[in-house]
Write an enzyme that holds these catalytic residues in place. Structure first.
Site, PDB file in Angstrom:
ATOM      1  N   GLU A   1      10.368  15.052  15.708  1.00 61.76           N
ATOM      2  CA  GLU A   1      10.598  14.993  14.266  1.00 61.76           C
ATOM      3  C   GLU A   1       9.713  16.034  13.576  1.00 61.76           C
ATOM      4  OE1 GLU A   1       9.220  11.462  11.919  1.00 61.76           O
ATOM      5  OE2 GLU A   1      11.286  11.480  11.196  1.00 61.76           O
TER       6      GLU A   1
ATOM      7  N   GLU B   1      10.094   0.746  10.392  1.00 60.32           N
ATOM      8  CA  GLU B   1      11.067   1.823  10.152  1.00 60.32           C
ATOM      9  C   GLU B   1      10.328   3.118  10.438  1.00 60.32           C
ATOM     10  OE1 GLU B   1      14.176   1.532   9.022  1.00 60.32           O
ATOM     11  OE2 GLU B   1      14.261  -0.470   8.126  1.00 60.32           O
TER      12      GLU B   1
ATOM     13  N   CYS C   1      13.503  10.369   7.045  1.00 57.58           N
ATOM     14  CA  CYS C   1      13.499   9.845   8.417  1.00 57.58           C
ATOM     15  C   CYS C   1      14.877   9.955   9.050  1.00 57.58           C
ATOM     16  CB  CYS C   1      13.000   8.404   8.448  1.00 57.58           C
ATOM     17  SG  CYS C   1      13.808   7.354   7.258  1.00 57.58           S
TER      18      CYS C   1
ATOM     19  N   LYS D   1       0.837  -1.200   0.000  1.00 61.18           N
ATOM     20  CA  LYS D   1       0.000   0.000   0.000  1.00 61.18           C
ATOM     21  C   LYS D   1       0.874   1.253   0.000  1.00 61.18           C
ATOM     22  CE  LYS D   1      -1.827   2.614   3.050  1.00 61.18           C
ATOM     23  NZ  LYS D   1      -1.684   3.875   2.293  1.00 61.18           N
TER      24      LYS D   1
END
Ligand code: NAI
Ligand code: MG
Length: 401
Positions: A311, A180, A214, A106
Site C-alpha cells: 500500500e 479496517e 484504503c 481518538k
C-alpha cells in the site's frame, strides 16, 4: 435512555451537521489537505448520511437481529486515521450511539479539527456530557485507549501494522474488536467495457483524495488488447488534473497530508523506478510551498513488484495487463490485502463471476468509490475484519446473545 430517545439525539446530530456542512467542509480541507470539492460533496454529506441512517435503527434493533436479545457493549474506544477524518468519526460514532454505547474517540494527530468541531456540535445537540469523549493525541494516546480495562470495544481504522499491534494487545481481554486496515485494490478493465467511462473510473479510483484511500484502485489490470488505448486516454486525462490549493474549488488533487506521508510516497516512486517499471507523471505546476505529488502512473509493472504489492497511500497507479479471466482473478487476489475491487465490463455474467471469485469485501461494477450508509464495508485477509455500515455495522456495537 430509551431507544427512541437515543434515535432522536442521533437524528439531531445529523440535522446539525447538515446545517453546518459548509463550515465543516472548509475545516476538513484546511486541516487534512483534501480538495474542498471533495469535502463539500463527499466527506461531510456522507458523514451526515450515516447519522441519519443509524438514527432510524436505534429503536429497531430487534428487527436487525430477530429473536436475539441485544444489549450495548458499554464503552467503545475508536481510533481513526487522517484520510477521512469526519467521515470516519461518523462511521464509528453513529452506530455506537444508536446501539446505546458511549464513546472515547481518538482522531489522528494530523487531523483532529473536525472531530473537535463535532464535539462542539454534540454539545449543541445537548447530548449528555460524557457520552462522547474526543481525546486528541498520537500513537501513545491510541494505545492508552486500547489498553484501558474499562473500554469494552475497540474499533480501529488505520495501518495494518498498528492493527496487528491492537489485535495482540486486545487478545484475551474480552474486548470486541473490528479492524479496517490497508488495501491494494485491483481495478479490472475488460476490452468490452465502455473505455471512456472506465478511464473516469480509474481517475476517481486512484486520484480521489490524493490516493489516501484504503480502498483506492491502486492496481490497474487492463485486458491486453485495450492496454494502449486505455493508457493513452489516461495520460491525456491526467494532463487536465489540477494539483493545488485545497480550498480552491478547481483543485482536483490537494495537498499530501503530512511530510511523513509524502516521504513514503516518494520512496515508493523511487522503488518503482528501480524495479524497472516505467514512470509517467503529468507535468502540471505545483504550488511553491507545501507537500505535493503529481498524479503518477507506472506501466510495465511486474506482479511481484513492491509497487504492485504494498500500500502506497498516494496518487500512484501501477498498471498491468491480462489475457484471460483466470489470469486476472489470480493476479487480483495475489496480494496480502482484500478490501475492495473494481470491474469494468458490458457483460453482466463477467461481473457476477468476478464478484464471487475476488477476495474483496466490496466489489464495484462499472463504478468505483461509491459509498452509502446502507452498505457494509470491510476486508478480507490483512485488510482487517468486521464490517461497518448497514445492518452489519450494528452488530459491531452490540452484545448479541
Ligand atoms: P497509523 O495506523 O499509525 O495511524 C492511524 C491511527 O492509529 C492514528 O489515529 C494514530 O494515532 C493511531 N495509532 C498509531 N499507533 C498506535 C498504537 N500503537 N496504538 C493505537 N493507536 C495508534 O497510520 P499512519 O502512520 O498515519 O500511516 C501509515 C500508513 O498506514 C499509510 O501510509 C497507509 O499505508 C496506512 N494507512 C491506512 C489507512 C486506512 O484507511 N486503511 C489510514 C491511515 C494509514
Ligand atoms: Mg503510524
Amino acid at each position: 435512555m430509551p431507544a427512541a430517545e437515543r434515535g432522536k439525539y442521533v437524528y439531531r446530530i445529523a440535522r446539525l451537521l447538515q446545517e453546518k456542512a459548509r463550515e465543516f467542509a472548509v475545516i476538513e480541507s484546511m486541516d487534512g489537505g483534501k480538495p474542498i470539492r471533495e469535502s463539500r460533496d463527499f466527506d461531510i454529506p456522507v458523514a451526515a448520511a450515516h447519522f441519519f441512517y443509524y438514527a432510524g435503527w436505534a429503536d429497531k434493533l430487534g428487527y436487525a437481529f430477530p429473536n436475539r436479545p441485544v444489549a450495548p457493549l458499554g464503552v467503545a474506544g475508536q481510533i481513526i486515521p487522517w484520510n477521512f477524518p469526519l467521515l470516519m468519526a461518523a462511521w464509528k460514532i453513529a452506530p455506537a450511539l444508536a446501539c446505546g454505547n458511549t464513546v472515547v474517540l481518538k482522531p489522528a494527530e494530523t487531523t483532529p479539527l473536525t472531530a473537535l468541531k463535532l464535539a462542539e456540535l454534540l454539545q449543541e445537540a445537548e447530548l449528555p456530557d460524557g457520552v462522547v469523549n474526543i481525546v486528541t493525541g498520537a500513537g501513545a494516546t491510541g494505545a492508552a485507549v486500547v489498553n484501558d480495562p474499562d473500554i469494552n470495544k475497540i474499533a480501529f481504522t488505520g495501518s495494518t501494522a498498528v492493527g496487528k499491534l491492537i489485535q495482540r494487545a486486545t487478545a484475551g481481554t474480552g474486548k470486541k474488536l473490528t479492524l479496517e486496515l490497508g488495501g491494494k485494490a485491483p481495478n479490472i478493465i475488460f476490452a468490452d467495457a465502455t473505455i471512456d467511462q472506465a478511464v473516469e473510473g480509474i481517475v476517481n479510483g486512484i486520484w480521489f483524495n490524493q490516493g489516501h484511500v484504503c480502498c483506492a484502485g491502486s492496481r490497474l489490470y487492463v485486458e491486453e488488447s485495450v492496454h494502449d488505448e486505455v493508457v493513452r486516454k489516461l495520460k491525456h486525462r491526467m494532463k487536465s488534473l489540477v494539483v493545488g490549493d485545497p480550498l480552491d474549488k478547481n483543485t482536483d488533487i490537494g495537498a499530501i497530508n503530512s511530510r511523513e506521508q509524502l516521504g513514503t510516497i516518494n520512496k515508493y516512486i523511487k522503488i518503482g523506478i528501480n524495479e524497472g517499471s516505467e514512470l509517467y507523471q503529468s507535468s502540471c505546476e505545483l504550488p511553491s510551498k507545501g507537500f505535493w505529488c503529481r498524479p503518477t502512473l507506472f506501466t510495465n509493472v511486474a506482479q511481484s513488484a513492491r509497487i504492485a504489492q504494498e500500500e502506497i497511500f498516494g496518487p500512484v497507479l501501477a498498471i498491468q495487463t491480462f489475457r484471460t479471466m483466470d489470469e486476472v482473478i489470480q493476479k487480483a487476489n495475489n496480494t496480502p490485502y482484500g478490501l475492495s475491487a473494481g470491474v469494468w465490463t458490458d457483460k453482466g455474467s463477467k461481473i457476477f463471476n468476478l464478484t464471487t471469485k475476488l477476495r474483496a469485501g466490496v466489489v464495484w461494477a462499472n463504478t468505483f468509490n461509491k459509498f452509502d450508509p446502507t452498505s457494509p464495508f470491510g476486508g478480507y485477509k490483512e485488510s482487517g475484519y468486521g464490517r461497518e455500515g448497514g445492518v452489519h455495522g450494528l452488530g459491531a456495537y452490540l452484545k448479541l446473545n
